[in-house]
Design a protein around this motif. Sequence first.
Motif, PDB file in Angstrom:
ATOM      1  N   LEU A   1       0.847  -1.185   0.000  1.00 12.57           N
ATOM      2  CA  LEU A   1       0.000   0.000   0.000  1.00 12.57           C
ATOM      3  C   LEU A   1       0.884   1.236   0.000  1.00 12.57           C
ATOM      4  O   LEU A   1       1.997   1.222   0.547  1.00 12.57           O
ATOM      5  N   ILE A   2       0.408   2.296  -0.622  1.00 11.11           N
ATOM      6  CA  ILE A   2       1.181   3.533  -0.724  1.00 11.11           C
ATOM      7  C   ILE A   2       0.672   4.570   0.265  1.00 11.11           C
ATOM      8  O   ILE A   2      -0.525   4.881   0.305  1.00 11.11           O
ATOM      9  N   GLU A   3       1.583   5.095   1.052  1.00 13.47           N
ATOM     10  CA  GLU A   3       1.262   6.174   1.996  1.00 13.47           C
ATOM     11  C   GLU A   3       1.403   7.513   1.288  1.00 13.47           C
ATOM     12  O   GLU A   3       2.436   7.798   0.665  1.00 13.47           O
ATOM     13  N   ILE A   4       0.373   8.332   1.362  1.00  9.51           N
ATOM     14  CA  ILE A   4       0.390   9.652   0.729  1.00  9.51           C
ATOM     15  C   ILE A   4      -0.010  10.695   1.770  1.00  9.51           C
ATOM     16  O   ILE A   4      -1.116  10.630   2.318  1.00  9.51           O
ATOM     17  N   ASN A   5       0.908  11.606   2.050  1.00 10.87           N
ATOM     18  CA  ASN A   5       0.656  12.670   3.036  1.00 10.87           C
ATOM     19  C   ASN A   5       0.195  12.103   4.372  1.00 10.87           C
ATOM     20  O   ASN A   5      -0.733  12.625   5.006  1.00 10.87           O
ATOM     21  N   GLY A   6       0.828  11.019   4.769  1.00  7.40           N
ATOM     22  CA  GLY A   6       0.524  10.405   6.065  1.00  7.40           C
ATOM     23  C   GLY A   6      -0.709   9.536   6.082  1.00  7.40           C
ATOM     24  O   GLY A   6      -1.044   8.943   7.109  1.00  7.40           O
TER      25      GLY A   6
ATOM     26  N   SER B   1      -4.383   4.036   2.305  1.00  6.92           N
ATOM     27  CA  SER B   1      -5.616   3.421   1.811  1.00  6.92           C
ATOM     28  C   SER B   1      -5.276   2.047   1.263  1.00  6.92           C
ATOM     29  O   SER B   1      -4.219   1.859   0.658  1.00  6.92           O
ATOM     30  N   ASP B   2      -6.184   1.093   1.480  1.00  4.86           N
ATOM     31  CA  ASP B   2      -5.913  -0.262   0.972  1.00  4.86           C
ATOM     32  C   ASP B   2      -6.382  -0.434  -0.464  1.00  4.86           C
ATOM     33  O   ASP B   2      -6.241  -1.521  -1.034  1.00  4.86           O
ATOM     34  N   ASN B   3      -6.942   0.628  -1.082  1.00  2.00           N
ATOM     35  CA  ASN B   3      -7.429   0.455  -2.456  1.00  2.00           C
ATOM     36  C   ASN B   3      -7.365   1.729  -3.306  1.00  2.00           C
ATOM     37  O   ASN B   3      -8.158   1.892  -4.226  1.00  2.00           O
ATOM     38  N   ASN B   4      -6.411   2.607  -3.005  1.00  2.00           N
ATOM     39  CA  ASN B   4      -6.222   3.791  -3.845  1.00  2.00           C
ATOM     40  C   ASN B   4      -5.084   3.562  -4.841  1.00  2.00           C
ATOM     41  O   ASN B   4      -5.284   3.600  -6.052  1.00  2.00           O
ATOM     42  N   ILE B   5      -3.890   3.309  -4.336  1.00  2.00           N
ATOM     43  CA  ILE B   5      -2.737   2.955  -5.175  1.00  2.00           C
ATOM     44  C   ILE B   5      -2.123   1.690  -4.600  1.00  2.00           C
ATOM     45  O   ILE B   5      -1.817   1.627  -3.405  1.00  2.00           O
ATOM     46  N   ILE B   6      -1.961   0.682  -5.453  1.00  5.43           N
ATOM     47  CA  ILE B   6      -1.543  -0.642  -4.996  1.00  5.43           C
ATOM     48  C   ILE B   6      -0.428  -1.164  -5.895  1.00  5.43           C
ATOM     49  O   ILE B   6      -0.451  -0.985  -7.115  1.00  5.43           O
TER      50      ILE B   6
END
Length: 450
Positions: free
Chosen positions: A136-141, A144-149
């Motif tokens: 999973l990708i962390e964005i600005n802290g 999400s488990d299904n935004n960018i994978i």
Amino acid sequence: QVEIFCYSLSPDDGTTFRNKIASEAEHFIDLSQVPCNGKAADRIYADGIQILVNMNGYTKGARNELFALRPAPIQVMWLGYPGTSGASFMDYILTDKITSPVELADQYSEKLAFMADTFFIGDHQQMFPHNKNKILIEINGKVSDNNIILNGIDLDALKRTGDVKRVTYEAENGEYTDEADGSPGTVSFDVMDLPVQSIIQTMIQTGLSHSMINDVVVQNGVTTNQTNNKAATGEEIPQNIIISARCQYGLPEDSIVYCNFNQLYKIDPATLDMWIEILKNVPNSVLWLLRFPAVGEANVVKRAAASGLPAERIVFSHVAPKEEHVRRGQLADVCLDTPLCNGHTTGMDVLWAGTPMVTLPGETLASRVASSQLHTLGCPELVANTRDDYVKIASKLGNDADYLRRVRAKVWKGRTSSPLFSCRHYANNMEKLFKEMWRKYENGEEVDHI
């Protein structure tokens, strides 16, 4: 204990699937080279077949005339056609007690042979093992488990390039996901803060098929058919790390995404009305459908607009190659099944992606398959009893973030801990039924429900 003869009714199409069956079956006979049904039936009879299984039913390329000639003492309908044959020469239909409850037996010309779990099966564990693992990708802290994978058979090369955190989600209670002491099970994912957003935008704008993240090659998830067609069709397992993102499909990053990837003919007006009601109940939500066929898109949008739903609340995508189709299901939050004719293979696809599916069973076989799949997965709470119930279940998943997270964790874990995707478990249960069919025949017993 079981000797398998595979009879092909279609000529060799050159696929890996065909070659795998031809090379691994104990006996493989190409009956497409025997156009005479009488001679083909003679061949089956000469092979000494005791149980002949009909996987075609009334689909393209079927040759039900072979079964009408009775080349085997026991003849069974299975899997390929979602309904009864209506034919006196078919003895059994392989099904299960959720799909075909005995009180609905009068809908079938065959006797019901009940599998211990669902009669439906998919080879997803072997075809798409790269979907078992994801970063999973962390964005600005935020995570999400299904935004960018990022999916891949081996993600270690990428994990070695930066800090890896671990996020753990508690699953909703379930038969196949609870711990031994009865406490809720958990699922854990690796999380990384990687510079992927600019890379994804470049991929979207230019169609770039690959890029580098920290000197590791990453495949654009919407261009797999351009680089390895056999991996795209599911004939080979992808070896690259693949990136999938909501923005690749025009999906909002922070909304609840409901999806359905069936052909649009399965959406009757009453079903679309339910979906519109759900979208109204969950203001920050969209519905993700396929242009399958494209001519149906305008009709769906028109109906939604007449109900007061803005066009931008429904997002359409093109039909994708099989591997992408299964993998991109991870980007949705919830799948809304079509009650009239369920997603059968499509249901298995979205569940393998770890996305919960809400269904409403009817009386026909085709309308009850998703219920059977969900019970076997250990998620009966996703099976509605009424249309109102369907709307309530789907709306709760959209409005209660903690509940959605727990149910998603349960589905993700249940894929490998339940019997749903276990081909070995399925084959063992299938063999037991075949043995019982033959025992009854040898003893001169009447064909009856098993």
